[in-house]
Scaffold this motif. Structure first.
Motif, PDB file in Angstrom:
ATOM      1  N   GLY A  64       0.830  -1.193   0.000  1.00  0.00           N
ATOM      2  CA  GLY A  64       0.000   0.000   0.000  1.00  0.00           C
ATOM      3  C   GLY A  64       0.868   1.248   0.000  1.00  0.00           C
ATOM      4  N   ILE A  65       0.272   2.372   0.335  1.00  0.00           N
ATOM      5  CA  ILE A  65       1.032   3.626   0.328  1.00  0.00           C
ATOM      6  C   ILE A  65       2.211   3.570   1.294  1.00  0.00           C
ATOM      7  CG2 ILE A  65       0.924   6.054   0.942  1.00  0.00           C
ATOM      8  CD1 ILE A  65      -0.203   5.546  -1.776  1.00  0.00           C
ATOM      9  N   SER A  66       2.043   2.931   2.452  1.00  0.00           N
ATOM     10  CA  SER A  66       3.152   2.847   3.414  1.00  0.00           C
ATOM     11  C   SER A  66       4.328   2.079   2.832  1.00  0.00           C
ATOM     12  CB  SER A  66       2.690   2.180   4.715  1.00  0.00           C
ATOM     13  OG  SER A  66       1.761   2.975   5.391  1.00  0.00           O
ATOM     14  N   GLY A  67       4.035   0.894   2.280  1.00  0.00           N
ATOM     15  CA  GLY A  67       5.106   0.081   1.709  1.00  0.00           C
ATOM     16  C   GLY A  67       5.753   0.727   0.503  1.00  0.00           C
ATOM     17  N   LEU A 125       8.282  14.288  -1.002  1.00  0.00           N
ATOM     18  CA  LEU A 125       7.618  13.448  -1.995  1.00  0.00           C
ATOM     19  C   LEU A 125       6.685  14.293  -2.868  1.00  0.00           C
ATOM     20  CD1 LEU A 125       6.894  10.699  -3.223  1.00  0.00           C
ATOM     21  CD2 LEU A 125       5.180  10.436  -1.417  1.00  0.00           C
ATOM     22  N   CYS A 126       5.934  15.204  -2.240  1.00  0.00           N
ATOM     23  CA  CYS A 126       5.026  16.068  -3.005  1.00  0.00           C
ATOM     24  C   CYS A 126       5.793  16.884  -4.044  1.00  0.00           C
ATOM     25  CB  CYS A 126       4.270  16.996  -2.058  1.00  0.00           C
ATOM     26  SG  CYS A 126       2.948  16.186  -1.119  1.00  0.00           S
ATOM     27  N   ALA A 127       6.945  17.388  -3.646  1.00  0.00           N
ATOM     28  CA  ALA A 127       7.752  18.166  -4.585  1.00  0.00           C
ATOM     29  C   ALA A 127       8.199  17.304  -5.754  1.00  0.00           C
ATOM     30  CB  ALA A 127       8.951  18.769  -3.867  1.00  0.00           C
ATOM     31  N   ASP A 257      -3.750  26.259   5.402  1.00  0.00           N
ATOM     32  CA  ASP A 257      -3.425  25.806   4.055  1.00  0.00           C
ATOM     33  C   ASP A 257      -4.683  25.364   3.323  1.00  0.00           C
ATOM     34  OD1 ASP A 257      -0.729  26.172   3.528  1.00  0.00           O
ATOM     35  OD2 ASP A 257      -0.168  24.438   4.739  1.00  0.00           O
ATOM     36  N   LYS A 258      -4.797  25.739   2.060  1.00  0.00           N
ATOM     37  CA  LYS A 258      -5.922  25.295   1.255  1.00  0.00           C
ATOM     38  C   LYS A 258      -5.699  23.839   0.857  1.00  0.00           C
ATOM     39  CE  LYS A 258      -7.839  29.333   1.343  1.00  0.00           C
ATOM     40  NZ  LYS A 258      -9.043  29.546   2.171  1.00  0.00           N
ATOM     41  N   GLY A 259      -6.759  23.189   0.540  1.00  0.00           N
ATOM     42  CA  GLY A 259      -6.636  21.801   0.132  1.00  0.00           C
ATOM     43  C   GLY A 259      -7.927  21.068   0.421  1.00  0.00           C
ATOM     44  N   PRO A 260      -7.895  19.769   0.337  1.00  0.00           N
ATOM     45  CA  PRO A 260      -6.750  18.885   0.157  1.00  0.00           C
ATOM     46  C   PRO A 260      -6.422  18.660  -1.322  1.00  0.00           C
ATOM     47  CG  PRO A 260      -8.722  17.590   0.460  1.00  0.00           C
ATOM     48  CD  PRO A 260      -9.148  19.030   0.549  1.00  0.00           C
ATOM     49  N   PHE A 261      -5.393  17.825  -1.575  1.00  0.00           N
ATOM     50  CA  PHE A 261      -5.137  17.341  -2.918  1.00  0.00           C
ATOM     51  C   PHE A 261      -6.146  16.233  -3.225  1.00  0.00           C
ATOM     52  CE2 PHE A 261      -0.763  18.675  -1.655  1.00  0.00           C
ATOM     53  CZ  PHE A 261      -0.574  19.627  -2.644  1.00  0.00           C
ATOM     54  N   THR A 262      -6.661  16.226  -4.435  1.00  0.00           N
ATOM     55  CA  THR A 262      -7.535  15.127  -4.814  1.00  0.00           C
ATOM     56  C   THR A 262      -7.544  14.974  -6.325  1.00  0.00           C
ATOM     57  OG1 THR A 262      -9.697  14.104  -4.440  1.00  0.00           O
ATOM     58  CG2 THR A 262      -9.685  16.452  -4.971  1.00  0.00           C
ATOM     59  N   TRP A 263      -7.945  13.780  -6.778  1.00  0.00           N
ATOM     60  CA  TRP A 263      -7.930  13.436  -8.192  1.00  0.00           C
ATOM     61  C   TRP A 263      -9.142  12.555  -8.491  1.00  0.00           C
ATOM     62  CZ3 TRP A 263      -4.096  12.865  -4.602  1.00  0.00           C
ATOM     63  CH2 TRP A 263      -2.990  13.733  -4.710  1.00  0.00           C
ATOM     64  N   GLY A 268      -5.399   6.876  -5.736  1.00  0.00           N
ATOM     65  CA  GLY A 268      -4.836   6.046  -6.789  1.00  0.00           C
ATOM     66  C   GLY A 268      -3.830   6.819  -7.622  1.00  0.00           C
ATOM     67  N   TRP A 269      -4.006   8.140  -7.686  1.00  0.00           N
ATOM     68  CA  TRP A 269      -3.018   8.970  -8.408  1.00  0.00           C
ATOM     69  C   TRP A 269      -1.651   8.849  -7.753  1.00  0.00           C
ATOM     70  CZ3 TRP A 269       0.348  13.015  -7.565  1.00  0.00           C
ATOM     71  CH2 TRP A 269       0.797  13.707  -8.695  1.00  0.00           C
ATOM     72  N   LEU A 270      -1.625   8.867  -6.419  1.00  0.00           N
ATOM     73  CA  LEU A 270      -0.356   8.719  -5.692  1.00  0.00           C
ATOM     74  C   LEU A 270       0.241   7.332  -5.942  1.00  0.00           C
ATOM     75  CD1 LEU A 270      -1.409  10.345  -2.303  1.00  0.00           C
ATOM     76  CD2 LEU A 270       0.044  11.373  -4.066  1.00  0.00           C
ATOM     77  N   THR A 271      -0.627   6.310  -5.928  1.00  0.00           N
ATOM     78  CA  THR A 271      -0.158   4.956  -6.194  1.00  0.00           C
ATOM     79  C   THR A 271       0.488   4.867  -7.574  1.00  0.00           C
ATOM     80  OG1 THR A 271      -1.864   3.990  -4.769  1.00  0.00           O
ATOM     81  CG2 THR A 271      -0.863   2.541  -6.402  1.00  0.00           C
ATOM     82  N   ARG A 272      -0.161   5.458  -8.583  1.00  0.00           N
ATOM     83  CA  ARG A 272       0.390   5.453  -9.944  1.00  0.00           C
ATOM     84  C   ARG A 272       1.794   6.057  -9.959  1.00  0.00           C
ATOM     85  NH1 ARG A 272      -3.583   5.373 -14.435  1.00  0.00           N
ATOM     86  NH2 ARG A 272      -5.699   5.793 -13.697  1.00  0.00           N
ATOM     87  N   GLN A 273       1.935   7.218  -9.322  1.00  0.00           N
ATOM     88  CA  GLN A 273       3.221   7.918  -9.350  1.00  0.00           C
ATOM     89  C   GLN A 273       4.309   7.123  -8.630  1.00  0.00           C
ATOM     90  OE1 GLN A 273       3.150  10.544 -11.367  1.00  0.00           O
ATOM     91  NE2 GLN A 273       0.960  10.079 -11.497  1.00  0.00           N
ATOM     92  N   LEU A 274       3.956   6.508  -7.505  1.00  0.00           N
ATOM     93  CA  LEU A 274       4.946   5.723  -6.769  1.00  0.00           C
ATOM     94  C   LEU A 274       5.336   4.463  -7.545  1.00  0.00           C
ATOM     95  CD1 LEU A 274       3.563   6.140  -3.150  1.00  0.00           C
ATOM     96  CD2 LEU A 274       5.827   6.857  -3.941  1.00  0.00           C
TER      97      LEU A 274
END
Length: 345
Positions: A64-67, A125-127, A257-263, A268-274
């Motif tokens: 998952g995201i942690s791993g 990571l965001c950067a 801070d404005k937000g959040p990030f979403t897709w 799943g967008w984060l998963t794709r990038q990782l």
């Protein structure tokens, strides 16, 4: 009908039988999390003995995201002799996603709060993923207002803190509650990541509901607000959530801070990038059946392979560890609540 009156089969049948006021059925399906394999692990049934042995310095258990984040950090630091073992055929955990002819959609986790300044690794990571440029967040990925609204007494109001039709004395309690949460936030004991300041706390000995009563917070609208927060983050009511966790919901967040990030596909967008960066380390459909730590390292077993490692990172849900290791820490009978995310097109 109360929640205890209906089982999984009846609920599934009811959900999938939804129809419009016409002859056209609303088709759909429930996506399982490999529950049959999971039940085999839960019931401590026998698994097939591994057919091969592999020596490797490090095993990450959970894709998952942690791993995936752990793999990203190791790879970035130049350490590349490891493997990520994932139960599912697709990595991502609760940050997986699906797609139909209209759009991608999340299976569970669907947003990322804008990280505060203490979350140095997440900001890094965001950067790298293009979500941050210098001191500015990339606005194309941010969710803008209206962000949160409440329908109360027949009217919509902005924000989650009830205001419409709320008596003056209740609004005073809400202000006092928010001031108390600000005091907690100022201690930095609730900051994310929690390792930066968390301490043992008496707040873990009482429920959030009891803490509210002990501190004179009795307003019905405030009860609703706090109960909403506990259900939102933990899937449990304030009466079943520790006061530490309840306070954490309100005292850990940066509100400027404005937000959040979403897709469309959620996280799943984060998963794709990782996966673009560390997908080569991932071995899907590799459920870990046994973990044994000894003086010479760690034995990690799947039905296909026994890994002899120097170290292992457990990046799967904490409560699962007790089913694969006799050395698992006692989590005190913690009860987990399931998510149900419905994506309707």
């Amino acid at each position: 009908m109360s929640p205890v009156d209906i089982g999984r089969r009846q609920f599934s049948a009811a959900l999938l039988g939804l129809s419009q006021k016409s002859d056209r059925m609303v088709s759909g399906t429930i996506v399982d999390q490999s529950h049959l394999i999971g039940h085999k692990l839960r019931d401590r049934r026998k698994f097939t003995a591994p057919k091969q042995q592999v020596k490797i310095p490090l095993v990450i258990i959970g894709g998952g995201i942690s791993g995936l984040s752990a793999a990203w950090r190791l790879d970035k630091k130049g350490f590349r002799d490891f493997v990520v073992l994932e139960l599912e055929k697709d990595p991502g955990g609760n940050s997986r996603w699906g797609e139909n002819e209209v759009s991608a959609y999340p299976w569970a986790a669907h947003y990322l709060p804008v990280p505060n300044r203490e979350s140095a690794l997440l900001r890094e990571l965001c950067a790298e993923l293009g979500l941050r440029d210098g001191e500015r967040w990339e606005e194309r990925h941010l969710c803008h207002s209206p962000q949160e609204r409440v329908f109360i007494h027949g009217k919509w109001q902005e924000g989650l803190e009830p205001e419409v039709g709320v008596p003056r004395e209740e609004r005073a309690q809400l202000r006092r509650f928010l001031e108390r949460m600000a005091e907690f936030a100022a201690t930095r004991e609730f900051t994310i990541p929690i390792v930066t300041g968390m301490k043992a706390s008496e707040l873990d000995r009482v429920s959030m509901k009891q803490w509210m009563r002990d501190n004179g917070f009795t307003a019905p609208s405030l009860d609703w607000y706090v109960d909403y927060g506990c259900r939102d983050d933990y899937g449990s009511r304030a009466a079943d959530t520790s006061a530490w966790a309840g306070v954490h919901y309100f005292a850990s967040r940066e509100h400027d801070d404005k937000g959040p990030f979403t897709w469309p596909e959620g996280n799943g967008w984060l998963t794709r990038q990782l996966l673009k960066r560390v997908g080569r380390y991932v071995k899907p459909s590799s459920m870990v059946t046994r973990v044994e730590a000894g003086k010479r390292g760690v034995r990690v077993m799947t039905e296909q392979t026994e890994y002899l490692a120097e170290f292992a990172i457990w990046a799967a849900p904490t409560f699962v560890l007790q089913y694969v290791s006799e050395q698992a820490p006692d989590i005190g009978g913690m009860v987990y609540s399931p998510w149900l995310t419905a994506n309707v097109t």
